[in-house]
Design an enzyme around this catalytic site. Structure first.
Site, short mmCIF file in Angstrom:
data_model
loop_
_atom_site.label_atom_id
_atom_site.label_comp_id
_atom_site.label_asym_id
_atom_site.label_seq_id
_atom_site.Cartn_x
_atom_site.Cartn_y
_atom_site.Cartn_z
CB SER A 240 20.01 -17.82 3.81
OG SER A 240 18.84 -17.17 4.26
CB SER A 241 24.52 -19.45 2.79
OG SER A 241 25.14 -18.18 2.96
#
Length: 207
Positions: free
Chosen positions: A12-13
């Site tokens: 996600s990041s």
């Protein structure tokens, strides 16, 4: 002649690590990755590249269903489109493989939808618990909101570059953040709402 094994992994990041997923995928012929939230397919360039790359007879291998899609509708659409193109889809964690020959199997479809629905429900419950925790923290006066990921200098730089017509995706790549965060900075959303610059910044279209 058998097709290629094409791997896809997503976190996600940029601060998260792909190592676990890569270990689960094992040896693949080609690998595509994203460091991006799964909420929107439009922002996942790696997934778009993987879907364009796979050909008849290939297998798209993913560590788990939630790495490929974040909603049941999205999951169904991707798997259905791939199997219609004679591409198989393998989910390592769930130990499930959906092949073009089994695309019309009602039990296989039910199994995929059931697992996808459970995963979607789990994510909804997590979000609900997070909201409840935030509400309780706000009531105690302890909630500070999400911390900024960019410094004041970086915020000013983003807004100035956007005013000059800079490409949002390029700005995001330079700073190692999502394009959504760039838009939040420009619009003054969330943690960036109390940062003021000397002039208004327009939001020209991406080029």
């Amino acid at each position: 002649m058998s097709g290629q094994i094409v791997g896809y992994a997503r976190v996600s990041s940029t601060s998260q690590n792909l190592a676990r997923q890569l270990e689960a995928l094992g040896v693949v012929d080609e690998l595509f990755t994203d460091h991006q939230s799964g909420k929107s397919r439009a922002d996942r360039a790696g997934l778009a590249d993987a879907l364009r790359y796979v050909r008849r007879g290939d297998t798209l291998r993913v560590a788990s269903m939630d790495r490929l899609a974040r909603s049941l509708i999205d999951l169904e659409q991707i798997v259905s489109d791939l199997t219609a193109r004679k591409v198989s889809v393998e989910f390592v964690k769930e130990r499930l493989t959906f092949t073009p020959d089994a695309a019309a199997d009602p039990f296989a479809t039910f199994q995929r939808q059931l697992i996808g629905a459970v995963a979607e429900l789990e994510r909804s419950l997590i979000r609900e618990r997070q909201r409840e925790g935030i509400d309780l923290a706000k009531a105690r006066g302890a909630y500070k909101g999400r911390a900024r990921r960019l410094t004041d200098e970086q915020i000013a730089h983003v807004r100035q570059e956007a005013a000059n017509g800079a490409n949002k995706a390029k700005l995001a790549g330079e700073l190692g953040v999502s394009r959504r965060l760039i838009y939040d900075v420009i619009a003054g959303n969330g943690a960036y709402g109390d940062f003021n610059t000397a002039s208004e910044v327009s939001e020209p279209s991406d080029t």
